[in-house]
Design an enzyme around this catalytic site. Structure first.
Site, PDB file in Angstrom:
ATOM      1  N   ARG A 108      36.632  21.385 -61.276  1.00 22.19           N
ATOM      2  CA  ARG A 108      37.855  21.716 -60.564  1.00 22.19           C
ATOM      3  C   ARG A 108      37.534  21.917 -59.083  1.00 22.19           C
ATOM      4  NH1 ARG A 108      41.193  27.249 -59.725  1.00 22.19           N
ATOM      5  NH2 ARG A 108      42.691  26.269 -58.320  1.00 22.19           N
ATOM      6  N   HIS A 153      45.187  24.655 -52.093  1.00 27.72           N
ATOM      7  CA  HIS A 153      44.460  25.900 -52.321  1.00 27.72           C
ATOM      8  C   HIS A 153      44.391  26.690 -51.006  1.00 27.72           C
ATOM      9  CE1 HIS A 153      41.451  27.935 -55.183  1.00 27.72           C
ATOM     10  NE2 HIS A 153      41.598  28.744 -54.152  1.00 27.72           N
ATOM     11  N   GLU A 198      47.457  29.808 -57.350  1.00 28.33           N
ATOM     12  CA  GLU A 198      47.819  31.223 -57.249  1.00 28.33           C
ATOM     13  C   GLU A 198      48.937  31.504 -56.244  1.00 28.33           C
ATOM     14  OE1 GLU A 198      43.635  33.370 -58.574  1.00 28.33           O
ATOM     15  OE2 GLU A 198      44.252  33.467 -56.471  1.00 28.33           O
ATOM     16  N   ASN A 340      44.316  31.745 -63.835  1.00 29.96           N
ATOM     17  CA  ASN A 340      43.232  32.473 -63.180  1.00 29.96           C
ATOM     18  C   ASN A 340      43.311  33.938 -63.590  1.00 29.96           C
ATOM     19  OD1 ASN A 340      42.909  30.031 -61.917  1.00 29.96           O
ATOM     20  ND2 ASN A 340      43.223  30.789 -59.846  1.00 29.96           N
ATOM     21  N   TYR A 342      40.974  37.717 -63.798  1.00 31.81           N
ATOM     22  CA  TYR A 342      39.749  38.424 -63.430  1.00 31.81           C
ATOM     23  C   TYR A 342      39.666  39.839 -63.979  1.00 31.81           C
ATOM     24  CZ  TYR A 342      38.685  34.683 -60.107  1.00 31.81           C
ATOM     25  OH  TYR A 342      38.376  33.473 -59.540  1.00 31.81           O
ATOM     26  N   GLU A 411      40.140  29.731 -63.442  1.00 27.65           N
ATOM     27  CA  GLU A 411      39.193  30.588 -62.718  1.00 27.65           C
ATOM     28  C   GLU A 411      38.924  31.830 -63.539  1.00 27.65           C
ATOM     29  OE1 GLU A 411      40.078  31.812 -58.717  1.00 27.65           O
ATOM     30  OE2 GLU A 411      40.782  29.823 -58.133  1.00 27.65           O
TER      31      GLU A 411
END
Length: 533
Positions: A108, A153, A198, A340, A342, A411
């Site tokens: 990616r 991005h 995002e 994504n 985290y 991600e």
């Protein structure tokens, strides 16, 4: 299997989110070993501005991040910038070698808008930028690495920002022109596209709280306008691909959304509602218009912003509505979800929240605060604590709430400091990949996982003080030498075996990348020998 319709495999009640997290942390280590399916995709991820460097080479124009780091260098830790970064514009062949060493099947990356359109608009296409990505894509394919491209991005051309950027409705047309050009030039070889990375983070920190480029502070109006335009831009790009390219190119177009998972801090109605509102305001703001059967923003988001706007004296909601045609135009405009993720938080709502946030702001509209469990392992990044079960619950939430769409973890990762021995990252990857295995066992439609990041990169406002790379980059070396960390060996072994071996303990100092290469060579010899035995 779940013990009941309202209970997950960890014994966590999902109907009211009253959760026994300590039990989850204990159980997850004792679960029987499972394998990832043979067709499950493993990859690594990066973004153009964070690694490419060559900021003014071969006709590239300035982006909003070039403008920020050059005009306000003190805003970035150590006055770092992305002028050279990992120098991947010139080192891309080494990057592809690293992907081969890891054994990933997909990469990616993002395409730099300003390399393709230095002036932002389609009236001038930079052929040198096209040539660069053609060479790069061809090199990936020559090495059996499937390109998985992000169109945007966060590196908006600065000249478009000077015309309002994502707060100007015309950006839907600007983005559409750019998307069409990359589809035309690269879509014969790129079969996986993600339109925007995002959008919530970009709008919140860039157009809400003036933290990221272009540093616009408008948390109660600009934040929502940015998001609205991104939803329309994603839809336009999707329809362009669907109408003009899908029949001949046969690819897929998705969007990349970020989301935390949240637990209510208690079993009170207030905290449960706060947790639901929190997810609606962050994830649901983009997920619901695209992936729900009804389309449009979540009703709780619409109602809360409208009520707050009225109380603040506005004549209409600060969250501009979509008309019926726009709702239908946006609905269904993603073939898959890039996710994504985290970290996870606890969310609460009580009198202590009063007066905590700017008025107006999306935080005040949500009217909830959050924290992390201090028993979860801490990391170098103060905003990340390791809690893999949160990813599992998020994936189950997506399955149950949005008809189980095709999902790629686009991600997931954690930062460390310098050094090749990175046990925090090793533990983090194992925990979150275990969560993916559990989600697969629960029927979640997860097709792949991309580790963030392939190598150390420019981590936005944190510069190079946070290292997310499987490979360490020596930023003092003009050649930007890359060396695999322990986590690279561990990830490679997970990919090879398609299992998570908690006992595997490689030595990252025993020969660097040559060890990875040698191990792959030995494996190849064994495979070939088996063919002739």
């Amino acid at each position: 299997m779940r013990s009941s319709s309202n209970t997950s495999r960890y014994g966590l009640r999902t109907d009211c989110w009253a959760l026994t997290i300590s039990a989850a942390n204990t159980i997850i280590k004792t679960l029987p070993s499972k394998q990832f399916p043979p067709d499950f995709i493993f990859g690594a991820a990066t973004a153009a501005y964070q690694i490419e460097g060559a900021w003014d080479a071969d006709g590239r124009g300035p982006s909003i991040w070039d403008h920020l780091v050059h005009t306000d260098p003190e805003h970035i830790t150590n006055k770092d910038n992305g002028d050279v970064a990992a120098n991947s514009y010139y080192n891309y062949k080494r990057d592809i070698e690293m992907l081969k060493e890891l054994g990933v099947s997909h990469y990616r990356f993002s395409i730099s808008w300003t390399r393709i359109l230095p002036f932002g608009r389609a009236h001038y296409i930079n052929q040198r930028g096209i040539d660069h990505y053609n060479k790069f894509i061809d090199e990936l394919l020559a090495n059996d690495i499937v390109p998985f491209a992000t169109i945007y991005h966060w590196d908006l051309p600065q000249i478009l920002q000077e015309h309002g950027g994502w707060l100007n409705e015309e950006i839907v047309d600007w983005f559409a022109d750019y998307a069409r050009i990359v589809f035309e030039n690269f879509g014969d070889r790129i079969k996986f596209w993600m339109t925007i990375n995002e959008p919530w983070v970009h709008c919140y920190f860039s157009y809400g709280y003036a933290v990221y480029a272009p540093k616009i502070r408008s948390p109660g109006v600009g934040f929502y306008e940015c998001g609205r335009n991104m939803l329309l831009a994603n839809a336009r790009a999707y329809h362009i691909y669907n109408d003009e390219f899908r029949s001949t190119q046969g690819g897929k177009v998705g969007i990349d959304l970020n989301s935390e998972y949240v637990y209510p801090a208690s079993d009170s109605i207030e905290d449960i509602e706060a947790a639901k509102d929190y997810l609606a305001f962050q994830f649901g703001q983009y997920m619901h218009p695209i992936f729900s059967k009804s389309g449009n923003y979540p009703q709780r988001l619409i109602h809360r912003v409208a009520a707050a706007s009225t109380a603040q004296g506005y004549n209409s909601s600060r969250l501009r509505s979509f008309d019926e045609d726009q709702i239908n135009y946006i609905k269904g405009t993603a073939d898959f979800l890039g996710l994504n993720h985290y970290f996870t938080k606890y969310v609460y709502r009580n009198s202590s929240v009063i007066g905590m946030f700017d008025v107006p702001s999306t935080d005040d509209d949500t009217f909830a605060d959050s924290y992390m469990d201090e028993s979860w392992p801490s990391t170098h990044a103060p905003w990340i604590r390791e809690h893999g079960p949160g990813l599992h619950h998020l994936l189950v939430h997506i399955k149950d709430s949005y008809d189980n769409p095709e999902v790629y973890i686009a991600e997931n990762g954690v930062s460390t400091t310098t050094g090749l021995n990175d046990p925090t990252r090793v533990s983090y990857y194992r925990s979150y990949l275990r969560a993916v295995l559990e989600a697969l066992a629960d029927g979640c439609n997860v097709h792949g996982y991309f580790a963030w990041s392939l190598m150390d990169n420019f981590e936005w406002n944190f510069g190079y003080s946070h290292r997310f790379g499987l490979y360490e980059v020596d930023f003092q070396d003009p050649n930007r030498t890359r060396t695999p960390r322990k986590s690279a060996f561990v990830y490679r072994e997970i990919i090879r075996s398609r299992t998570i071996d908690y006992e595997y303990d490689p030595d990252p100092y025993a020969g660097g990348s040559s060890v990875l290469t040698s191990s792959l060579l030995v494996l190849a010899i064994v495979v070939v020998a088996g063919l002739f035995s």
